[in-house]
Design a protein around this motif. Structure first.
Motif, PDB file in Angstrom:
ATOM      1  N   ASP B  23     -30.958  10.238 -21.375  1.00  0.00           N
ATOM      2  CA  ASP B  23     -30.532  11.619 -21.575  1.00  0.00           C
ATOM      3  C   ASP B  23     -29.119  11.769 -20.985  1.00  0.00           C
ATOM      4  O   ASP B  23     -28.720  10.999 -20.109  1.00  0.00           O
ATOM      5  N   ALA B  24     -28.420  12.785 -21.479  1.00  0.00           N
ATOM      6  CA  ALA B  24     -26.985  12.891 -21.186  1.00  0.00           C
ATOM      7  C   ALA B  24     -26.675  12.875 -19.687  1.00  0.00           C
ATOM      8  O   ALA B  24     -25.788  12.147 -19.229  1.00  0.00           O
ATOM      9  N   ALA B  25     -27.423  13.652 -18.910  1.00  0.00           N
ATOM     10  CA  ALA B  25     -27.106  13.766 -17.481  1.00  0.00           C
ATOM     11  C   ALA B  25     -27.315  12.434 -16.767  1.00  0.00           C
ATOM     12  O   ALA B  25     -26.475  12.004 -15.961  1.00  0.00           O
ATOM     13  N   GLU B  26     -28.408  11.767 -17.103  1.00  0.00           N
ATOM     14  CA  GLU B  26     -28.685  10.486 -16.453  1.00  0.00           C
ATOM     15  C   GLU B  26     -27.676   9.424 -16.893  1.00  0.00           C
ATOM     16  O   GLU B  26     -27.213   8.606 -16.091  1.00  0.00           O
ATOM     17  N   ARG B  27     -27.342   9.469 -18.183  1.00  0.00           N
ATOM     18  CA  ARG B  27     -26.350   8.513 -18.689  1.00  0.00           C
ATOM     19  C   ARG B  27     -25.027   8.669 -17.937  1.00  0.00           C
ATOM     20  O   ARG B  27     -24.427   7.692 -17.500  1.00  0.00           O
ATOM     21  N   ASP B  28     -24.579   9.912 -17.779  1.00  0.00           N
ATOM     22  CA  ASP B  28     -23.318  10.145 -17.079  1.00  0.00           C
ATOM     23  C   ASP B  28     -23.380   9.617 -15.646  1.00  0.00           C
ATOM     24  O   ASP B  28     -22.426   9.007 -15.153  1.00  0.00           O
ATOM     25  N   ALA B  29     -24.510   9.856 -14.990  1.00  0.00           N
ATOM     26  CA  ALA B  29     -24.642   9.420 -13.597  1.00  0.00           C
ATOM     27  C   ALA B  29     -24.625   7.894 -13.504  1.00  0.00           C
ATOM     28  O   ALA B  29     -23.995   7.316 -12.610  1.00  0.00           O
ATOM     29  N   VAL B  30     -25.297   7.238 -14.457  1.00  0.00           N
ATOM     30  CA  VAL B  30     -25.337   5.767 -14.428  1.00  0.00           C
ATOM     31  C   VAL B  30     -23.949   5.201 -14.716  1.00  0.00           C
ATOM     32  O   VAL B  30     -23.477   4.277 -14.031  1.00  0.00           O
ATOM     33  N   LEU B  31     -23.275   5.761 -15.730  1.00  0.00           N
ATOM     34  CA  LEU B  31     -21.948   5.245 -16.080  1.00  0.00           C
ATOM     35  C   LEU B  31     -20.957   5.492 -14.943  1.00  0.00           C
ATOM     36  O   LEU B  31     -20.076   4.677 -14.689  1.00  0.00           O
ATOM     37  N   TRP B  32     -21.124   6.613 -14.270  1.00  0.00           N
ATOM     38  CA  TRP B  32     -20.268   6.936 -13.137  1.00  0.00           C
ATOM     39  C   TRP B  32     -20.432   5.869 -12.055  1.00  0.00           C
ATOM     40  O   TRP B  32     -19.468   5.337 -11.516  1.00  0.00           O
ATOM     41  N   HIS B  33     -21.684   5.563 -11.761  1.00  0.00           N
ATOM     42  CA  HIS B  33     -21.930   4.554 -10.731  1.00  0.00           C
ATOM     43  C   HIS B  33     -21.394   3.187 -11.177  1.00  0.00           C
ATOM     44  O   HIS B  33     -20.709   2.502 -10.412  1.00  0.00           O
ATOM     45  N   ALA B  34     -21.705   2.822 -12.435  1.00  0.00           N
ATOM     46  CA  ALA B  34     -21.324   1.483 -12.914  1.00  0.00           C
ATOM     47  C   ALA B  34     -19.810   1.310 -12.935  1.00  0.00           C
ATOM     48  O   ALA B  34     -19.307   0.203 -12.718  1.00  0.00           O
ATOM     49  N   ALA B  35     -19.085   2.406 -13.169  1.00  0.00           N
ATOM     50  CA  ALA B  35     -17.624   2.302 -13.244  1.00  0.00           C
ATOM     51  C   ALA B  35     -17.023   1.859 -11.907  1.00  0.00           C
ATOM     52  O   ALA B  35     -15.964   1.241 -11.884  1.00  0.00           O
ATOM     53  N   GLY B  36     -17.703   2.153 -10.812  1.00  0.00           N
ATOM     54  CA  GLY B  36     -17.140   1.789  -9.519  1.00  0.00           C
ATOM     55  C   GLY B  36     -17.927   0.729  -8.776  1.00  0.00           C
ATOM     56  O   GLY B  36     -17.639   0.457  -7.625  1.00  0.00           O
ATOM     57  N   CYS B  37     -18.915   0.167  -9.430  1.00  0.00           N
ATOM     58  CA  CYS B  37     -19.801  -0.780  -8.739  1.00  0.00           C
ATOM     59  C   CYS B  37     -19.550  -2.210  -9.241  1.00  0.00           C
ATOM     60  O   CYS B  37     -19.671  -2.470 -10.436  1.00  0.00           O
ATOM     61  N   PRO B  38     -19.211  -3.123  -8.352  1.00  0.00           N
ATOM     62  CA  PRO B  38     -18.925  -4.499  -8.798  1.00  0.00           C
ATOM     63  C   PRO B  38     -20.165  -5.232  -9.286  1.00  0.00           C
ATOM     64  O   PRO B  38     -20.048  -6.277  -9.920  1.00  0.00           O
ATOM     65  N   ILE B  39     -21.339  -4.706  -8.988  1.00  0.00           N
ATOM     66  CA  ILE B  39     -22.570  -5.340  -9.456  1.00  0.00           C
ATOM     67  C   ILE B  39     -22.975  -4.745 -10.807  1.00  0.00           C
ATOM     68  O   ILE B  39     -23.251  -5.452 -11.766  1.00  0.00           O
ATOM     69  N   CYS B  40     -23.020  -3.421 -10.861  1.00  0.00           N
ATOM     70  CA  CYS B  40     -23.544  -2.752 -12.053  1.00  0.00           C
ATOM     71  C   CYS B  40     -22.591  -2.834 -13.244  1.00  0.00           C
ATOM     72  O   CYS B  40     -23.041  -2.871 -14.393  1.00  0.00           O
ATOM     73  N   GLY B  41     -21.280  -2.846 -12.989  1.00  0.00           N
ATOM     74  CA  GLY B  41     -20.310  -2.911 -14.101  1.00  0.00           C
ATOM     75  C   GLY B  41     -20.530  -4.153 -14.958  1.00  0.00           C
ATOM     76  O   GLY B  41     -20.779  -4.046 -16.169  1.00  0.00           O
ATOM     77  N   PRO B  42     -20.472  -5.354 -14.372  1.00  0.00           N
ATOM     78  CA  PRO B  42     -20.705  -6.574 -15.163  1.00  0.00           C
ATOM     79  C   PRO B  42     -22.121  -6.635 -15.750  1.00  0.00           C
ATOM     80  O   PRO B  42     -22.314  -7.135 -16.847  1.00  0.00           O
ATOM     81  N   GLU B  43     -23.089  -6.114 -14.999  1.00  0.00           N
ATOM     82  CA  GLU B  43     -24.471  -6.138 -15.499  1.00  0.00           C
ATOM     83  C   GLU B  43     -24.598  -5.274 -16.761  1.00  0.00           C
ATOM     84  O   GLU B  43     -25.237  -5.674 -17.734  1.00  0.00           O
ATOM     85  N   LEU B  44     -23.959  -4.121 -16.736  1.00  0.00           N
ATOM     86  CA  LEU B  44     -24.007  -3.244 -17.908  1.00  0.00           C
ATOM     87  C   LEU B  44     -23.323  -3.907 -19.102  1.00  0.00           C
ATOM     88  O   LEU B  44     -23.830  -3.859 -20.228  1.00  0.00           O
ATOM     89  N   ALA B  45     -22.192  -4.555 -18.859  1.00  0.00           N
ATOM     90  CA  ALA B  45     -21.486  -5.233 -19.961  1.00  0.00           C
ATOM     91  C   ALA B  45     -22.364  -6.323 -20.562  1.00  0.00           C
ATOM     92  O   ALA B  45     -22.433  -6.488 -21.792  1.00  0.00           O
ATOM     93  N   SER B  46     -23.042  -7.048 -19.700  1.00  0.00           N
ATOM     94  CA  SER B  46     -23.920  -8.121 -20.172  1.00  0.00           C
ATOM     95  C   SER B  46     -25.073  -7.554 -21.010  1.00  0.00           C
ATOM     96  O   SER B  46     -25.412  -8.090 -22.071  1.00  0.00           O
TER      97      SER B  46
END
Lengths: 184, 324
Positions: B23-46
């Motif tokens: 859902d939109a709110a959760e998506r925004d929160a996850v993308l926000w975190h992933a944008a600044g997280c060295p673990i979640c950013g690459p994991e999301l790309a994968s």
């Protein structure tokens, strides 16, 4: 493409048309709409080629994201029209697997072979998933449904859907790791 | 604004974010975190790479692909060529000639068409349309010279009909082009909004991170360990906003099924602030929000625990620092 070379657009189109057409057809279904969406997908890729950054993801992921997004936009527009005329939703239809034969017919035979190889690997990986995990995955990706909507549609708790989707994605990533480098 | 997620919460939702199934709110929160997280950013790309491969599972009827393939290709190349208009010398002239014919048809005015004397062989053979006033002059001229006959009227009427049809066709084509252009503009506008939203989200994440490191109420503690190449970390505790930012280096690789867990040690007990993993280079960053009175913190520790974390520490202590 990034330098605006139209020949590059042609080569890019030849390279990726089969899989883009497959994806758009799976989601949109109506031939006229498919043709429009495929054209708009490549047109958007052409217009935004300068924004593509290879270090942020593969060409395949970038292009499929555009194709899926355009397809779901069209699907939702069709759905709105159908709702006005009280016809059944097409979202469920989009998530159903068609039994049509698979003939991508690319111009280059080597591309056809590559396409079929990738397809075989992806289908084999999907076949290894339990049906309920596969369903969650396909309703999300092809049907454009959120986890909450999938839970509502399938009558399962949201936590169950999250678990199914998570397990399915991790298994798929493991099985498809052989393709990830090829996609770059 | 979306609630800030812990690393663990965001990490658990990355698969759904990759499938665009949040859902939109959760998506925004996850993308926000992933944008600044060295673990979640690459994991999301994968995971996004994995999701994109699902496209290959789609079947396709042969006739559909064969029929549309070359047609779409031609249309795309044409559009790309036209988009580079200034380089095409014949295009402005062709457009000017089209306007000449289209104007009377669009206004509902009938006219007589005859070959324009300025047309040369090899140029666009677009007929010249005469307006009613000109038509009257032509008729008077023809009567004066005695060659007006009924058959000429029929021919003229036929030509007028052809011209009207041509004008209508051009008008319809023009309308279609305008509609396509409008649709494209709407798409571009939506994309621009999406890009803007993503940038705003990333910027907010960075701002939040910087504030958590540099705020006037931020206390910094260095976590250390012993060994030949010991891990070390810094904890930034923003007491004004109850945020905790841990930046660690040289973290040893975790065995399968294990995770690092951060603990806040207080007089009442040890409080879990969340779990995290390190990159292959041994770097890690985690952010958490937890309100704690400044006087209650006695120490900070990182232990190795089973995946998912434990309610109380059970594993080996990897890093620790005393509160000052």
């Amino acid at each position: 493409m990034q330098s605006g070379d139209e020949r590059a657009l042609g080569e890019f189109y030849d390279r990726w048309f089969p899989v883009v057409n497959c994806l758009v057809t799976r989601i949109v279904k109506s031939p006229d709409d498919v043709e429009d969406v495929v054209e708009e997908t490549f047109w958007q890729a052409w217009r935004q080629a300068s924004r593509f950054a290879a270090d942020r993801g593969s060409v395949q992921t970038w292009l499929m994201t555009i194709a899926r997004s355009r397809s779901l936009d069209r699907l939702r527009a069709i759905k709105r029209l159908r709702q006005d005329s009280l016809e059944p939703s097409v979202v469920e239809e989009a998530a159903q697997t068609s039994a049509d034969p698979i003939v991508p017919s690319p111009a280059d035979p080597s591309l056809e072979v590559e396409h079929q190889e990738r397809k075989a690997i992806v289908l084999a990986a999907l076949a290894e998933l339990p049906p309920e995990q596969r369903e969650a995955l396909e309703l999300g990706y092809f049907g454009g449904l959120s986890q909450s909507e999938i839970a509502e549609r399938t009558g399962q708790p949201l936590g169950t859907i999250k678990t199914r989707m998570r397990l399915a994605m991790l298994k798929l990533r493991d099985r498809l790791s052989v393709l990830r480098e090829d996609a770059r | 604004m979306s609630r800030e997620l812990t690393h663990e919460e965001a990490f658990a939702a990355l698969d759904a974010a990759a499938l665009d199934a949040l859902d939109a709110a959760e998506r925004d929160a996850v993308l926000w975190h992933a944008a600044g997280c060295p673990i979640c950013g690459p994991e999301l790309a994968s995971l996004r790479d994995t999701a994109a491969m699902l496209a290959f599972s789609s079947p396709l009827a042969a006739d559909t692909a064969t029929r549309s393939r070359s047609r779409i290709r031609s249309k795309l190349i044409d559009r790309a060529s036209q988009a580079r208009g200034p380089r095409e010398s014949s295009l402005p002239e062709a457009r000017a000639t089209e306007r000449e014919v289209r104007a009377p048809a669009a206004a509902g005015v009938s006219g007589i068409v005859r070959d324009a004397p300025r047309q040369q062989r090899g140029q666009n053979a677009v007929p010249h349309v005469l307006f009613p006033a000109e038509r009257k002059e032509v008729v008077q001229h023809e009567r004066r010279f005695g060659w007006f006959r009924p058959e000429w009227t029929a021919i003229a009427a036929a030509i007028v009909a052809v011209a009207a049809m041509a004008g209508l066709a051009i008008t319809m084509r023009d309308r279609d082009n305008l509609q396509a252009s409008l649709k494209e503009q709407a798409t571009l506008s939506a994309q621009a909004r999406t890009v803007g939203d993503s940038l705003r989200t990333a910027l907010m994440s960075r701002d939040s991170l910087i504030a958590g490191l540099t705020g006037k109420d931020v206390a910094m503690m260095t976590l250390t360990a012993t060994g030949s190449r010991p891990p070390f970390a810094r904890m930034f505790w923003d007491r004004a906003h109850n945020t905790w930012t841990l930046v660690a280096h040289n973290m040893p690789p975790l065995p399968t099924g294990r995770t690092y867990q951060l603990w806040l040690v207080t007089p009442k007990g040890k409080i879990s602030a969340g779990t995290f993993a390190s990159s292959s280079a041994g770097d890690a960053m985690m952010r958490a929000t937890y309100p704690l009175p400044a006087s209650d913190l006695r120490a900070i520790a990182v232990t190795e625990e089973p995946a998912g974390g434990m309610p109380q520490p059970t594993g080996e202590m990897v890093l620790a620092a005393q509160a000052r």
